[in-house]
Design a protein around this motif. Structure first.
Motif, mmCIF file in Angstrom:
data_model
loop_
_atom_site.group_PDB
_atom_site.id
_atom_site.type_symbol
_atom_site.label_atom_id
_atom_site.label_comp_id
_atom_site.label_asym_id
_atom_site.label_seq_id
_atom_site.Cartn_x
_atom_site.Cartn_y
_atom_site.Cartn_z
ATOM 1 N N LEU A 244 -11.641 4.905 -0.198
ATOM 2 C CA LEU A 244 -11.734 5.913 -0.866
ATOM 3 C C LEU A 244 -10.510 5.951 -1.866
ATOM 4 O O LEU A 244 -9.524 7.101 -1.843
ATOM 5 N N GLY A 245 -10.223 4.811 -2.593
ATOM 6 C CA GLY A 245 -9.175 4.917 -3.511
ATOM 7 C C GLY A 245 -7.737 4.467 -3.188
ATOM 8 O O GLY A 245 -6.746 4.613 -3.734
ATOM 9 N N GLU A 246 -7.558 4.088 -1.907
ATOM 10 C CA GLU A 246 -6.546 3.396 -1.430
ATOM 11 C C GLU A 246 -6.665 2.136 -0.564
ATOM 12 O O GLU A 246 -7.712 2.168 0.326
ATOM 13 N N PHE A 247 -5.485 1.362 -0.453
ATOM 14 C CA PHE A 247 -5.632 0.078 0.543
ATOM 15 C C PHE A 247 -4.981 0.688 1.758
ATOM 16 O O PHE A 247 -3.864 1.426 1.804
ATOM 17 N N LEU A 248 -5.865 0.456 2.902
ATOM 18 C CA LEU A 248 -5.152 0.696 4.109
ATOM 19 C C LEU A 248 -5.084 -0.559 4.942
ATOM 20 O O LEU A 248 -5.783 -1.495 4.837
ATOM 21 N N ASP A 249 -4.141 -0.359 5.987
ATOM 22 C CA ASP A 249 -3.850 -1.501 7.111
ATOM 23 C C ASP A 249 -5.254 -1.657 8.081
ATOM 24 O O ASP A 249 -5.503 -0.343 8.394
ATOM 25 N N GLU A 250 -5.536 -2.752 8.574
ATOM 26 C CA GLU A 250 -6.469 -2.644 9.724
ATOM 27 C C GLU A 250 -5.538 -3.453 10.833
ATOM 28 O O GLU A 250 -4.618 -4.319 10.760
ATOM 29 N N VAL A 251 -6.015 -3.050 11.964
ATOM 30 C CA VAL A 251 -5.397 -3.569 13.110
ATOM 31 C C VAL A 251 -6.380 -4.628 13.731
ATOM 32 O O VAL A 251 -7.867 -4.108 13.723
#
Length: 188
Positions: free
Chosen positions: A158-165
């Protein structure tokens, strides 16, 4: 049916699909956070419906999740990316909004571990989840998964890069719950 203490994992029925579409898939925010591909509207009767079961897809085993008390449909679960040579797979689940916060996630992960390690004879299960998905992180860690790393800015949501674990669990490290994970014997 695979049984946890609160939920059961069973085959997906045709009448599950419209309910799962309306209560789970059509939630744009939750769908965008759960899927690797961008969310798009899909009709329940579409041949591209991601909730349809392809019985020939050996690398993907989907389940519908139901409450043991009453049998209400509460979500989906799957082992996916099953690699029989390396004896590994990925774990995934989705809970309808009304079923969240009731401890079902931990129960589902435990049942999927039983299926992967005991029924399928796998050696490694893996979970990738958004770093802010505390419910999934808790469910994984309660079942013995260890955090193995962070994939920085790897998910476009939704418009942003997020970290994944990235979390992993080996069969040798798994400590099964005491719940009966198989269907009860029929009553006579």
């Amino acid at each position: 049916m695979l049984r946890g203490t609160k939920v059961g994992l069973r085959a997906r029925h045709a009448d599950d699909i419209p309910v799962l579409m309306a209560d789970l898939y059509d939630d744009v925010v939750a769908g965008s956070r759960a899927q690797a591909a961008p969310w798009r509207p899909i009709a329940a009767d579409s041949k591209d419906n991601p909730l349809l079961v392809d019985d020939k897809a050996a690398a993907h085993v989907p389940f519908s999740v139901v409450e043991l008390d009453g049998g209400a449909l509460v979500g989906t679960a799957a082992l996916w990316g099953i690699d029989n040579h390396h004896r590994s797979a990925h774990v995934g689940l989705g809970l309808m909004p009304h079923a969240r916060g009731k401890g079902y996630g931990s129960d589902i992960v435990g049942a999927l571990c039983h299926y992967g390690f005991v029924v399928r004879g796998l050696n490694r299960l893996q979970i990738e989840t958004l770093a802010d998905n505390t419910a999934m992180l808790r469910a994984a860690e309660r079942n013995g998964f260890a955090r193995e790393g962070v994939l920085r800015s790897s998910a476009w949501v939704l418009g942003e890069f997020l970290d994944e674990v990235l979390l992993g669990l080996l069969a040798a490290d798994w400590r099964p719950a005491t719940a009966d994970r198989t269907a009860a014997a029929p009553e006579s």
